[in-house]
Scaffold this active site. Structure first.
Site, mmCIF file in Angstrom:
data_model
loop_
_atom_site.group_PDB
_atom_site.id
_atom_site.type_symbol
_atom_site.label_atom_id
_atom_site.label_comp_id
_atom_site.label_asym_id
_atom_site.label_seq_id
_atom_site.Cartn_x
_atom_site.Cartn_y
_atom_site.Cartn_z
ATOM 1 N N GLY A 93 0.819 -1.202 0.000
ATOM 2 C CA GLY A 93 0.000 0.000 0.000
ATOM 3 C C GLY A 93 0.854 1.252 0.000
ATOM 4 O O GLY A 93 1.094 1.849 1.061
ATOM 5 N N TYR A 94 1.317 1.652 -1.171
ATOM 6 C CA TYR A 94 2.170 2.842 -1.293
ATOM 7 C C TYR A 94 1.444 3.967 -2.036
ATOM 8 O O TYR A 94 1.043 4.958 -1.455
ATOM 9 C CB TYR A 94 3.457 2.475 -2.035
ATOM 10 N N SER A 95 1.268 3.807 -3.364
ATOM 11 C CA SER A 95 0.722 4.885 -4.194
ATOM 12 C C SER A 95 -0.712 5.232 -3.820
ATOM 13 O O SER A 95 -1.476 4.390 -3.346
ATOM 14 C CB SER A 95 0.765 4.491 -5.673
ATOM 15 N N SER A 106 -1.167 -4.147 -6.127
ATOM 16 C CA SER A 106 -1.176 -5.385 -6.910
ATOM 17 C C SER A 106 -1.667 -6.578 -6.097
ATOM 18 O O SER A 106 -1.175 -6.831 -4.999
ATOM 19 C CB SER A 106 0.233 -5.679 -7.430
ATOM 20 N N GLU A 134 11.905 -3.861 -4.301
ATOM 21 C CA GLU A 134 10.788 -3.995 -5.238
ATOM 22 C C GLU A 134 11.277 -3.875 -6.669
ATOM 23 O O GLU A 134 10.887 -4.655 -7.545
ATOM 24 C CB GLU A 134 9.730 -2.926 -4.965
ATOM 25 N N GLU A 159 10.392 6.138 -16.922
ATOM 26 C CA GLU A 159 10.933 7.503 -16.964
ATOM 27 C C GLU A 159 11.579 7.876 -15.631
ATOM 28 O O GLU A 159 12.662 8.494 -15.596
ATOM 29 C CB GLU A 159 9.822 8.499 -17.307
#
Length: 388
Positions: free
Chosen positions: A131-133, A165, A248, A372
């Protein structure tokens, strides 16, 4: 005979006696992977292979034995991996717990936290999500706003995570939350473990162009978390988060090492061989060989960088190199499979569709930090190029 040679013989004998034949075939798709957890449904050979490897501690061979690992040295773990490759043995367990949370716990967790969580990770009993973004905190992750309030004997969490995910298949989630809204952006963030089996946590799959939904949205509505599940210091979670991200990116880059069915095998199946026993199409043959050579070079680079990290030099920006190049290799592999299949490569509907798997690789360029972002990190921290 040296100790390492003796160990190699023992490993070889054990693998030959204990690895089921079904687990010596390349995975056809993600559906062949064993992720463990309470919701997973697997075949008897998959479960048997996991059980046997976990009993040896070889799902995490270099972790300490007291935490469910094999206690192997770096050299012994290399031998184990090499002997598994020799018989084409699959990894017994895929796990965000092994690849990401485990290293963070080993570095920042207390002894009690390690004892509680690491053995269950090693045995595949718990499946973890990340649970990051958030919708407004992607590349600028430190802008996250998921709120974590102190309620005395526990924390109460409210907010939303995105691109979590496989969260719909997970049992627990490791998350970044804001515990101090008065602090600077990179401060006031804590790293916490949350049980997803509670009314305050819900997930919603995000349908992709491939038709599959590995990514999810995760919502916290007064979700509870025990205070002893904060990893590291309160309000100092950014350090844990950065350390975990290097693992990761290494994990995502590892897709380039080719755990799935080799592209050359698919090409031979589709196009056959010429009179010399080579792939019949000379142009495609050249592309396959070039990609396989690049894959071998990438595997050697991964091994070198991993050895340097374990020797105390750290992973650092090298994780961005592995993530970016591994992503590109995986995309090339599936493109070659589509080319090999011709019009059959456009078939749609089965779990192992080449076209669907090819489309899924487009997400590799986004997950774990976009290509990027990785190229910017490489240019600044490795090539030391000036900022624009």
């Amino acid at each position: 005979m040296s100790d390492l040679e003796s160990f190699r013989e023992e490993v070889r004998d054990w693998l030959n006696a204990n690895c089921p034949e079904e687990m010596r075939r390349p995975m056809e798709s993600e559906a062949d992977a064993v992720w463990g957890g309470k919701k997973g449904q697997y075949s008897e050979p998959q479960l048997l292979w996991l059980e046997r490897m976990a009993a040896k501690g070889w799902t995490v061979p270099e972790w300490p034995t007291e935490y469910g690992g094999g206690g192997l040295s770096k050299e012994e773990a290399k031998v184990l991996r090499a002997e598994m490759r020799t018989i084409k043995a699959r990894s017994p367990l895929q796990s965000f717990g092994i690849w990401m949370l485990g290293p963070a716990l080993l570095k920042y967790g207390t002894h009690e936290q390690k004892l509680e969580h690491l053995p269950r990770i090693a045995r595949g009993e718990i499946r973890w999500a990340q649970g990051y973004s958030e919708p407004n905190a992607g590349s600028d992750l430190a802008a996250l706003m998921t709120k974590c309030e102190d309620k005395g004997d526990h924390y109460l969490i409210n907010g939303q995570k995105i691109w979590t995910s496989y969260a719909d298949q997970a049992d627990w989630i490791f998350a970044l939350v804001r515990t101090d809204f008065e602090a600077k952006k990179h401060e006031g963030i804590s790293f916490i473990l949350v049980d997803m089996d509670q009314p305050g946590v819900t997930t919603k799959p995000i349908k992709l162009i491939s038709g599959k939904s590995p990514f999810c949205e995760t919502f916290f509505d007064d979700a509870k978390a025990h205070k002893h599940n904060v990893i590291g210091e309160l309000n100092k979670g950014w350090s844990v988060a950065k350390y975990l991200l290097t693992h990761e990116r290494e994990m995502i880059g590892g897709m380039g090492s080719g755990a799935m069915r080799p592209a050359g095998d698919v090409a031979v199946q589709m196009l056959g061989k010429d009179e010399s026993g080579r792939l019949a199409d000379p142009i495609l043959r050249t592309d396959v060989v070039r990609m396989e050579i690049d894959g071998l070079a990438f595997m050697s680079t991964m091994e070198r960088v991993t050895d340097e990290a374990k020797a105390g030099q750290g992973m650092g920006a090298n994780s961005s190199v592995l993530k970016y190049y591994g992503t590109e290799l995986n995309k090339r592999r599936l493109e070659l499979m589509v080319d090999s299949a011709g019009q059959d490569g456009l078939e749609w509907g089965a779990d192992d569709d080449v076209a669907a798997n090819w489309l899924r690789t487009k997400g590799n360029s986004i997950e774990g930090g976009t290509s990027e972002v990785q190229l910017n990190i490489i240019s600044k921290r490795i090539l030391e190029l000036p900022s624009a």
